[in-house]
Design a protein around this motif. Structure first.
Motif, PDB file in Angstrom:
ATOM      1  N   GLY A 261       0.754  -1.256  -0.122  1.00 18.68           N
ATOM      2  CA  GLY A 261      -0.019  -0.043   0.019  1.00 18.68           C
ATOM      3  C   GLY A 261       0.737   1.229   0.034  1.00 18.68           C
ATOM      4  O   GLY A 261       0.590   2.272  -0.689  1.00 18.68           O
ATOM      5  N   ASP A 262       1.809   1.338   0.682  1.00 10.18           N
ATOM      6  CA  ASP A 262       2.646   2.420   0.962  1.00 10.18           C
ATOM      7  C   ASP A 262       3.432   2.793  -0.554  1.00 10.18           C
ATOM      8  O   ASP A 262       3.616   3.922  -0.971  1.00 10.18           O
ATOM      9  N   GLN A 263       3.876   1.741  -0.958  1.00 16.56           N
ATOM     10  CA  GLN A 263       4.605   1.678  -2.321  1.00 16.56           C
ATOM     11  C   GLN A 263       3.617   2.362  -3.551  1.00 16.56           C
ATOM     12  O   GLN A 263       4.047   3.320  -4.368  1.00 16.56           O
ATOM     13  N   ALA A 264       2.444   1.604  -3.513  1.00 13.97           N
ATOM     14  CA  ALA A 264       1.508   2.143  -4.339  1.00 13.97           C
ATOM     15  C   ALA A 264       1.035   3.557  -4.367  1.00 13.97           C
ATOM     16  O   ALA A 264       0.908   4.054  -5.284  1.00 13.97           O
ATOM     17  N   ARG A 265       0.959   3.877  -2.988  1.00 15.99           N
ATOM     18  CA  ARG A 265       0.537   5.430  -2.772  1.00 15.99           C
ATOM     19  C   ARG A 265       1.536   6.307  -3.335  1.00 15.99           C
ATOM     20  O   ARG A 265       1.222   7.293  -3.929  1.00 15.99           O
ATOM     21  N   ALA A 266       2.895   5.965  -2.978  1.00 18.88           N
ATOM     22  CA  ALA A 266       3.668   7.016  -3.555  1.00 18.88           C
ATOM     23  C   ALA A 266       3.920   6.776  -5.118  1.00 18.88           C
ATOM     24  O   ALA A 266       4.114   7.934  -5.637  1.00 18.88           O
ATOM     25  N   ILE A 267       3.737   5.738  -5.669  1.00 17.53           N
ATOM     26  CA  ILE A 267       3.999   5.718  -7.330  1.00 17.53           C
ATOM     27  C   ILE A 267       2.676   6.494  -7.743  1.00 17.53           C
ATOM     28  O   ILE A 267       2.672   7.098  -8.546  1.00 17.53           O
ATOM     29  N   LEU A 268       1.384   6.283  -7.309  1.00 16.31           N
ATOM     30  CA  LEU A 268       0.205   6.845  -7.882  1.00 16.31           C
ATOM     31  C   LEU A 268       0.512   8.418  -7.485  1.00 16.31           C
ATOM     32  O   LEU A 268      -0.066   9.358  -8.514  1.00 16.31           O
ATOM     33  N   THR A 269       0.797   8.779  -6.650  1.00 19.77           N
ATOM     34  CA  THR A 269       0.969  10.246  -6.083  1.00 19.77           C
ATOM     35  C   THR A 269       1.787  11.009  -6.926  1.00 19.77           C
ATOM     36  O   THR A 269       1.801  12.074  -7.342  1.00 19.77           O
ATOM     37  N   ALA A 270       3.130  10.101  -7.264  1.00 19.44           N
ATOM     38  CA  ALA A 270       3.963  10.839  -8.294  1.00 19.44           C
ATOM     39  C   ALA A 270       3.378  10.987  -9.469  1.00 19.44           C
ATOM     40  O   ALA A 270       3.582  12.287 -10.187  1.00 19.44           O
ATOM     41  N   PRO A 278      -4.854   8.428 -11.597  1.00 22.12           N
ATOM     42  CA  PRO A 278      -4.682   6.954 -11.144  1.00 22.12           C
ATOM     43  C   PRO A 278      -5.794   5.905 -11.493  1.00 22.12           C
ATOM     44  O   PRO A 278      -6.995   6.220 -11.579  1.00 22.12           O
ATOM     45  N   ARG A 279      -5.303   4.818 -11.874  1.00 22.02           N
ATOM     46  CA  ARG A 279      -6.186   3.260 -11.557  1.00 22.02           C
ATOM     47  C   ARG A 279      -5.192   2.580 -11.161  1.00 22.02           C
ATOM     48  O   ARG A 279      -4.254   2.629 -10.869  1.00 22.02           O
ATOM     49  N   ILE A 280      -6.028   1.336 -10.578  1.00 20.17           N
ATOM     50  CA  ILE A 280      -5.244   0.524  -9.683  1.00 20.17           C
ATOM     51  C   ILE A 280      -5.612  -0.949  -9.845  1.00 20.17           C
ATOM     52  O   ILE A 280      -6.763  -1.208  -9.854  1.00 20.17           O
ATOM     53  N   HIS A 281      -4.853  -1.987  -9.905  1.00 22.33           N
ATOM     54  CA  HIS A 281      -4.963  -3.394  -9.668  1.00 22.33           C
ATOM     55  C   HIS A 281      -5.087  -3.487  -8.230  1.00 22.33           C
ATOM     56  O   HIS A 281      -4.079  -3.359  -7.674  1.00 22.33           O
ATOM     57  N   GLN A 292      -9.136   0.727  -0.949  1.00 20.35           N
ATOM     58  CA  GLN A 292      -9.316   1.923  -0.205  1.00 20.35           C
ATOM     59  C   GLN A 292      -8.394   3.078  -0.677  1.00 20.35           C
ATOM     60  O   GLN A 292      -8.572   4.207  -0.747  1.00 20.35           O
ATOM     61  N   LEU A 293      -7.131   2.548  -1.059  1.00 16.90           N
ATOM     62  CA  LEU A 293      -6.099   3.601  -1.664  1.00 16.90           C
ATOM     63  C   LEU A 293      -6.724   4.283  -3.021  1.00 16.90           C
ATOM     64  O   LEU A 293      -6.569   5.394  -3.472  1.00 16.90           O
ATOM     65  N   ALA A 294      -7.316   3.345  -3.714  1.00 14.91           N
ATOM     66  CA  ALA A 294      -8.102   3.939  -4.979  1.00 14.91           C
ATOM     67  C   ALA A 294      -9.150   5.112  -4.526  1.00 14.91           C
ATOM     68  O   ALA A 294      -9.042   6.241  -5.286  1.00 14.91           O
ATOM     69  N   ASP A 312     -14.538  -2.077   1.999  1.00 13.08           N
ATOM     70  CA  ASP A 312     -14.131  -1.738   0.561  1.00 13.08           C
ATOM     71  C   ASP A 312     -15.467  -1.491  -0.451  1.00 13.08           C
ATOM     72  O   ASP A 312     -15.472  -0.518  -1.075  1.00 13.08           O
ATOM     73  N   VAL A 313     -16.606  -2.368  -0.074  1.00 14.36           N
ATOM     74  CA  VAL A 313     -17.495  -2.058  -0.832  1.00 14.36           C
ATOM     75  C   VAL A 313     -18.371  -0.699  -0.416  1.00 14.36           C
ATOM     76  O   VAL A 313     -18.722   0.003  -1.595  1.00 14.36           O
ATOM     77  N   ASP A 314     -18.461  -0.307   0.655  1.00 11.60           N
ATOM     78  CA  ASP A 314     -18.853   1.055   1.142  1.00 11.60           C
ATOM     79  C   ASP A 314     -18.325   2.079   0.488  1.00 11.60           C
ATOM     80  O   ASP A 314     -18.810   3.039   0.020  1.00 11.60           O
ATOM     81  N   ALA A 315     -16.977   2.019   0.546  1.00 15.35           N
ATOM     82  CA  ALA A 315     -16.007   2.852  -0.129  1.00 15.35           C
ATOM     83  C   ALA A 315     -16.288   3.249  -1.288  1.00 15.35           C
ATOM     84  O   ALA A 315     -16.396   4.416  -1.929  1.00 15.35           O
ATOM     85  N   LEU A 316     -16.322   2.114  -2.245  1.00 13.40           N
ATOM     86  CA  LEU A 316     -16.657   2.202  -3.712  1.00 13.40           C
ATOM     87  C   LEU A 316     -17.948   2.955  -3.872  1.00 13.40           C
ATOM     88  O   LEU A 316     -18.087   3.510  -4.394  1.00 13.40           O
ATOM     89  N   ALA A 317     -18.808   2.420  -3.171  1.00 16.16           N
ATOM     90  CA  ALA A 317     -20.140   3.037  -3.173  1.00 16.16           C
ATOM     91  C   ALA A 317     -20.385   4.532  -3.074  1.00 16.16           C
ATOM     92  O   ALA A 317     -21.345   4.887  -3.548  1.00 16.16           O
TER      93      ALA A 317
END
Length: 443
Positions: A261-270, A278-281, A292-294, A312-317
């Motif tokens: 998660g931390d690595q993904a956040r750094a990459i997408l933020t950059a 951003p989009r994310i697998h 949640q990061l998405a 996760d479902v609530d966050a997406l909704a």
């Protein structure tokens, strides 16, 4: 943007002419028009004798038997029009409605009592690659589980391939997809994993689509196996500098064996700081922080979404992030199916896509994915077709594709069947018999 809920309008797409919107609303008599934005000398084409037209505008028609959300007989998310016609001028749809009320045009095409649907929008694919992973698939079907490490095989082959070889491979799969009704596709880098190889992959892709995604963070490059932090620095630095000019999107494989998660956040933020959206697998192989990061980073889509908590479902909704489901991957890996019914009932916007790639989902067929979604993921035929067209458009933050309404691009698929339901009813049958892309008949 669940079926029946108006889409949120992305900032990247211009506001439509309010007069045209009102015309659409006033067209309950089954006739809709909009003035084309191009020369009056542009030839017009009428497609008539359409048994069933999927517009994806619920105000334009009634639907087939639907899920529990539509049992009351209200408007279908598909905006179905029976005995319909469509008028194209240039690259746009300018009229839809009852064929008996169609205006005069320069040209005429008889649909022969077949169904017409929007061209499929394949919002997740990996088409710039070289090599073959038949042996891996054969072994997996004999009992070996899928893991992210298999990507390295394709990385080696892609690095060794010439630009011409990569482009030939890409165009081959694009032809396949077109013959199965796909008129818009997104595709990613991710099999080069060096600044040079990622940039050339994106250059090849950008010659064929505007929906190009930088996925340097597919896995940690083999030469950085003992230094993942160094690879993240490369992906967010030199590689990003080389790739950003060719891409619209940035993606990351947030999964055990790939990026946490931390690595993904750094990459997408950059990437966001360089103007890439951003989009994310996310949450494909296990529960994790990807969804949640998405939502936190306002990603256009969270893709796979197989292992989800209620949070996760609530966050997406409660977000604009689309859940893009990729049933070809579950089919090809014998993995657990995503629960589309759970997402739809919670109000999540769902897209369907192929995830076409040489390792875990080697299919370019959206109709195949529609059939899988209906059979194994709890979707109705209406919902699956909506998700493969308007849902894919939402995952790309587009409102000019994925629908057959005045002002949209004239991307249409003619089925050799009287209804879109046959896509699930007759799985594996090549039903696509005609394709228009931006107003031009290409099949």
């Amino acid at each position: 943007m669940t079926p029946g809920r108006p889409p949120a309008r992305p900032a990247s797409v211009p506001e439509p002419d309010p007069t045209a919107d009102q015309a659409t609303k006033d067209a309950m008599s089954n006739a809709t028009t909009v003035s084309p934005a191009h020369s009056a000398s542009t030839a017009s084409t009428l497609i008539t004798n359409i048994a069933s037209l999927v517009t994806n505008d619920p105000s334009l028609g009634w639907g087939s038997p639907r899920s529990s959300k539509f049992e009351s007989g209200g408007d279908s998310p598909l905006g179905l029009v029976q005995d319909a016609a469509v008028v194209i001028e240039g690259d746009r749809v300018v009229w839809t409605g009852d064929q008996s009320k169609a205006p005069a045009t320069d040209n005429r095409v008889d649909a022969g009592g077949r169904a017409v649907i929007p061209g499929f929008v394949d919002s997740h694919s990996h088409l710039v690659f070289a090599g073959d992973r038949t042996r891996e698939f054969n072994a997996r079907m004999s009992g070996r589980p899928y893991s992210a490490g298999g990507i390295r095989t394709t990385v080696a082959a892609t690095r060794a391939a010439s630009d011409a070889e990569l482009e030939a491979n890409l165009t081959r799969y694009l032809r396949e997809a077109l013959h199965q009704g796909t008129t818009t596709f997104e595709t990613k880098s991710g099999y080069g994993l060096t600044a040079e190889d990622e940039a050339r992959s994106l250059r090849v892709a950008a010659a064929h689509t505007d929906e190009v995604t930088y996925l340097g963070a597919h896995i940690v490059a083999p030469e950085f196996a003992e230094d993942p932090a160094g690879y993240v620095a490369l992906v967010t630095g030199e590689m990003l500098d080389a790739c950003a000019p060719y891409a619209r999107w940035i993606d990351v494989f947030c999964e055990k064996g790939a990026f946490d998660g931390d690595q993904a956040r750094a990459i997408l933020t950059a990437g966001k700081e360089r103007g890439l959206h951003p989009r994310i697998h996310a949450n494909q192989l296990s529960y994790g922080p990807g969804v949640q990061l998405a939502v936190e980073l306002e990603a256009a889509s969270a893709d796979h979404c197989t292992h989800l908590t209620d949070a996760d479902v609530d966050a997406l909704a409660n977000s604009r992030t689309v859940a893009t489901l990729l049933p070809g991957a579950e089919f090809s890996t014998r993995a657990e199916w995503p629960d589309a019914r759970r997402l739809l009932d919670a109000g999540v916007t769902v897209a369907l896509s192929t995830d076409c790639n040489p390792g875990s989902s080697f299919t370019s067929s959206v109709p195949f994915c529609v059939a899988l979604a209906v059979r194994d993921m709890g979707m109705t035929p209406d919902e699956a077709v909506w998700s493969a067209t308007a849902g894919g458009a939402a995952a790309l933050r587009r409102t000019d594709i994925g629908r057959i309404t005045p002002g949209a691009y004239a991307d249409l698929t003619l089925l050799d069947a009287p209804s879109h339901v046959h896509l699930a009813y007759r799985p594996g049958v090549p039903l696509v018999t005609g394709v228009w892309r931006r107003g031009e008949r290409v099949l």
